[in-house]
Design an enzyme around this catalytic site. Structure first.
Site, PDB file in Angstrom:
ATOM      1  N   LYS A   1     -18.790 121.593  15.105  1.00  0.00           N
ATOM      2  CA  LYS A   1     -19.647 122.974  15.719  1.00  0.00           C
ATOM      3  C   LYS A   1     -19.100 124.335  15.480  1.00  0.00           C
ATOM      4  O   LYS A   1     -18.360 124.370  16.513  1.00  0.00           O
ATOM      5  CB  LYS A   1     -18.956 122.091  17.342  1.00  0.00           C
ATOM      6  CG  LYS A   1     -20.833 122.861  18.464  1.00  0.00           C
ATOM      7  CD  LYS A   1     -21.007 122.064  19.908  1.00  0.00           C
ATOM      8  CE  LYS A   1     -21.169 122.567  20.490  1.00  0.00           C
ATOM      9  NZ  LYS A   1     -22.855 122.247  20.246  1.00  0.00           N
TER      10      LYS A   1
ATOM     11  N   GLY B   1     -30.288 117.805  23.488  1.00  0.00           N
ATOM     12  CA  GLY B   1     -29.316 116.505  22.380  1.00  0.00           C
ATOM     13  C   GLY B   1     -28.897 116.361  20.941  1.00  0.00           C
ATOM     14  O   GLY B   1     -28.797 115.691  20.664  1.00  0.00           O
TER      15      GLY B   1
ATOM     16  N   GLY C   1     -25.526 123.449  15.691  1.00  0.00           N
ATOM     17  CA  GLY C   1     -25.766 124.811  15.697  1.00  0.00           C
ATOM     18  C   GLY C   1     -25.513 124.877  17.490  1.00  0.00           C
ATOM     19  O   GLY C   1     -24.978 123.569  17.703  1.00  0.00           O
TER      20      GLY C   1
ATOM     21  N   GLY D   1     -27.603 126.455  20.469  1.00  0.00           N
ATOM     22  CA  GLY D   1     -28.761 126.753  21.478  1.00  0.00           C
ATOM     23  C   GLY D   1     -29.164 126.208  20.387  1.00  0.00           C
ATOM     24  O   GLY D   1     -29.783 125.172  20.184  1.00  0.00           O
TER      25      GLY D   1
ATOM     26  N   THR E   1     -26.009 117.615  19.656  1.00  0.00           N
ATOM     27  CA  THR E   1     -24.406 116.860  20.002  1.00  0.00           C
ATOM     28  C   THR E   1     -24.919 114.744  19.944  1.00  0.00           C
ATOM     29  O   THR E   1     -23.769 114.390  18.949  1.00  0.00           O
ATOM     30  CB  THR E   1     -23.715 116.978  20.413  1.00  0.00           C
ATOM     31  OG1 THR E   1     -22.883 117.947  21.358  1.00  0.00           O
ATOM     32  CG2 THR E   1     -21.924 115.901  20.784  1.00  0.00           C
TER      33      THR E   1
END
Length: 199
Positions: free
Chosen positions: A40, A17, A119, A121, A19
């Protein structure tokens, strides 16, 4: 939180989550009257479009930005395969590096009060054979906000990530518990434990 030059948003894993949290932070900072944008820098699993590869999360960040930005400013490293980014970059014949991402970050810093950098991952995901996302966050000099996916295994993931952030020489500004479906048993107990362990 700092006066908001920016933050680096990391997660305890992929799909926790980041984003959603980044969008929420953007909205909160915008409500204070600031000009806020997010990037991103690296995204995999991008879809081909007439304008090039596009990532759904990056598009949402673009839409929420206080000012109009070109997609490439938000997501300079976009790859189609939904695989580890350094492998996707290798397959595409490119080498991702901190310098290019830093240049994009600097451009955004010049036109906004605050830049959130999401980031991909988790914290230690490699960019290339020498550099990781942890190196990027340190190079940018940003405090870190950690998103914890509340599910089985989250205690270990959260504590290891928090320790790795400190070991990298970065400051953990805060963390967000994001409860993921299906709701785990004793979710609140897990959150309470993390509250007691992560200052």
């Amino acid at each position: 939180m700092n006066s908001c030059r920016g933050y680096f948003i990391t997660g305890t894993d992929t799909g926790v989550g980041k984003t959603v949290v980044t969008l929420g932070l953007m909205q909160a900072l915008q409500a204070r009257g600031g000009t806020v944008v997010a990037m991103k820098p690296v995204a995999t699993g991008c879809e081909p479009t007439p304008g090039g590869l596009r990532n759904d999360d990056a598009l949402r960040l673009q839409q929420q930005a206080s000012i109009e930005l070109d997609y490439a400013q938000i997501n300079p490293c976009a790859f189609a395969p939904a695989i580890a980014p350094h492998i996707a970059a290798e397959q595409a014949g490119v080498r991702m590096g901190i310098e290019n991402i830093t240049n994009k970050y600097s451009e955004l810093s010049c036109v906004s009060d605050c830049v959130l950098v999401e980031g991909v991952g988790g914290w230690q995901v490699p960019l290339n054979e020498d550099e990781t996302l942890a190196d990027l966050a340190l190079h940018l000099g940003l405090d870190v906000i950690m998103v914890v996916g509340i599910r089985l295994g989250c205690l270990n993931h959260a504590l290891l990530t928090a320790a790795a952030i400190a070991a990298a020489g970065c400051t953990l500004a805060g963390w967000v518990a994001n409860q993921l479906p299906p709701a785990p048993e004793y979710a609140q107990e897990n959150i309470n434990y993390l509250k007691s362990m992560i200052s």
